[in-house]
Design an enzyme around this catalytic site. Structure first.
Site, PDB file in Angstrom:
ATOM      1  N   ASP A 189       0.828  -1.199   0.000  1.00 29.85           N
ATOM      2  CA  ASP A 189       0.000   0.000   0.000  1.00 29.85           C
ATOM      3  C   ASP A 189       0.871   1.261   0.000  1.00 29.85           C
ATOM      4  O   ASP A 189       1.945   1.288   0.608  1.00 29.85           O
ATOM      5  CB  ASP A 189      -0.878  -0.021   1.266  1.00 29.85           C
ATOM      6  CG  ASP A 189      -1.749   1.206   1.405  1.00 29.85           C
ATOM      7  OD1 ASP A 189      -2.637   1.394   0.544  1.00 29.85           O
ATOM      8  OD2 ASP A 189      -1.536   1.987   2.356  1.00 29.85           O
ATOM      9  N   GLU A 214       1.568  -0.388  -5.023  1.00 30.80           N
ATOM     10  CA  GLU A 214       0.661   0.691  -5.413  1.00 30.80           C
ATOM     11  C   GLU A 214       1.470   1.984  -5.506  1.00 30.80           C
ATOM     12  O   GLU A 214       1.567   2.734  -4.539  1.00 30.80           O
ATOM     13  CB  GLU A 214      -0.475   0.847  -4.378  1.00 30.80           C
ATOM     14  CG  GLU A 214      -1.466   1.933  -4.751  1.00 30.80           C
ATOM     15  CD  GLU A 214      -2.174   2.569  -3.558  1.00 30.80           C
ATOM     16  OE1 GLU A 214      -3.255   3.129  -3.769  1.00 30.80           O
ATOM     17  OE2 GLU A 214      -1.648   2.525  -2.431  1.00 30.80           O
ATOM     18  N   ASP A 296     -10.200   2.445  -4.224  1.00 30.13           N
ATOM     19  CA  ASP A 296      -9.990   3.901  -4.180  1.00 30.13           C
ATOM     20  C   ASP A 296     -10.587   4.589  -5.403  1.00 30.13           C
ATOM     21  O   ASP A 296     -11.302   5.573  -5.292  1.00 30.13           O
ATOM     22  CB  ASP A 296      -8.492   4.233  -4.153  1.00 30.13           C
ATOM     23  CG  ASP A 296      -7.838   3.906  -2.818  1.00 30.13           C
ATOM     24  OD1 ASP A 296      -8.485   4.103  -1.777  1.00 30.13           O
ATOM     25  OD2 ASP A 296      -6.672   3.468  -2.824  1.00 30.13           O
TER      26      ASP A 296
END
Length: 409
Positions: A189, A214, A296
């Protein structure tokens, strides 16, 4: 014995990346914590396996200050808003039975403190495992550690990965997730928040079978319009992959940004100045994880959603192309049986025609209303409302839908 086991695991890791036949499912959205999630997913494991997914990215499984899991506190507690440790382990056991790997969401850029320390901030971790002090928190986010090696995630203490004790503890935790809990893959992340060299170190130590980072920043825009040339954007993602020692893949945010404009009648965007795909997929397909949406960009957050009436064109593109495709839970399970079955059909064609992350691609058309390409030597496809079909009697229509079609030899 340990040594040979380790080298076997390392060989397995390299083989998976060389093989390039992964198809991922993001197994949650922004609201999943409200829905007894581990139990819900467990009931879907047979369908996930039969559909052809190799790995399911699960939401953060540890106790968190926010129900979605992205403000972790006690990393060793597996009781979260998604369900209990017992239910998580039941899900992982079932996935293992069906030979689908579980991908852990690794949130190690920031961590919410338990007690107030330096400056009256909650930057100490007393009373829970990994009971760090203020030196574990970067000086830019209220701690006594060093400056961050990446971008700040505002509002919470950011972890200082330059500290040896921090990395030692994180590595032990990642090994525990791998060896004791049963996660086989990792998703890192907010990878912009700390140097990629630490990801390299963590992967080398914990040896996940597959990793993806990410690394999300903004595409290049002129005013409100997306620029045609996104080379600098994809190069930043490539640089991050390089920084991990090439051990991790990365989400291909460049392809997402371009594809969701292209499907609105700007298919010329899908061929770069070198005649290749314009995202990370065109530079380094074996490390590019392609996707349309995630928790997201889509879901109820909808920060940067793919246009909903073009989703099947998007999947017709990523599921026939090089790179490593990822399917979003919402599209697969919440948008109706027709979308689910069309995606499964495309996945099946990918598998049967042996399309993989390094498959060759020849782009034939990239006009405003039409894109077509031959992938590998046995598959060709088109998207858009322009009429087109491959020349030659050897091609047979494999599947088609709203503004897309796929043929095989």
């Amino acid at each position: 014995m340990g040594g040979s086991d380790e080298s076997n695991q390392q060989t397995e890791l390299v083989a998976k990346l060389r093989n390039g036949r992964e198809i991922l499912l993001q197994g949650f959205n922004w609201e999943s914590h409200k829905h007894d999630w581990w139990r819900n997913l467990e009931s879907k494991v047979p369908d996930i396996a039969n559909s052809g997914f190799t790995s399911v990215w699960l939401p953060p499984a540890t106790q968190s200050f926010a129900p979605e899991g992205y403000l972790p506190q006690n990393l060793y507690s597996l009781n979260s808003s998604y369900g209990s440790e017992h239910l998580l382990k039941a899900l992982l056991h079932k996935m293992n039975q069906y030979k689908v790997r579980a991908m852990a969401d690794i949130v190690i850029n920031h961590r919410v403190g338990t007690t107030q320390g330096h400056g009256g901030m909650y930057n100490r971790y007393d009373g829970i495992p990994l009971s760090w002090n203020e030196h574990a928190v970067t000086s830019c986010t209220g701690g006594l550690g060093n400056r961050s090696t990446g971008d700040n995630f505002n509002g919470v203490p950011n972890i200082d990965h330059t500290q040896h004790f921090v990395r030692k503890d994180i590595k032990a935790w990642l090994q525990w997730l791998r060896d004791t809990v049963g996660f086989q893959d990792f998703r890192f992340d907010f990878a912009r928040g700390y140097s990629a060299k630490y990801v390299k170190e963590y992967i080398e130590e914990a040896k996940p079978i597959f990793s993806v980072g990410e690394y999300w920043d903004s595409c290049n825009y002129s005013g409100s319009g997306l620029d045609y040339n996104q080379d600098s954007h994809r190069q930043r993602i490539v640089n991050w992959i390089d920084g991990t020692g090439q051990l991790s893949t990365a989400f291909d945010f460049t392809t997402k940004g371009i594809l969701q404009e292209a499907v609105k009648g700007q298919f010329w965007r899908l061929r770069d100045s070198q005649g290749k795909p314009p995202g990370v997929m065109g530079l380094w397909p074996s490390r590019a994880v392609t996707f349309l949406d995630n928790h997201d960009t889509g879901s109820t957050q909808a920060h940067w959603p793919f246009p909903s009436n073009h989703v099947m064109q998007g999947y017709a593109y990523i599921l026939t192309h090089p790179g490593i495709p990822s399917v979003f839970y919402d599209h697969f399970y919440d948008w109706g049986a027709s979308i689910h079955d069309q995606i499964v059909k495309l996945m099946d064609i990918r598998k049967r025609q042996d399309i993989h992350s390094r498959s060759s691609i020849r782009i034939l058309e990239a006009q405003p209303n039409l894109y077509s390409a031959i992938i590998g030597d046995k598959l060709c496809m088109k998207i858009g409302d322009g009429s087109w079909s491959p020349a030659g009697k050897e091609w047979t229509l494999a599947t088609s839908g709203n503004k897309y079609a796929v043929w095989h030899k």
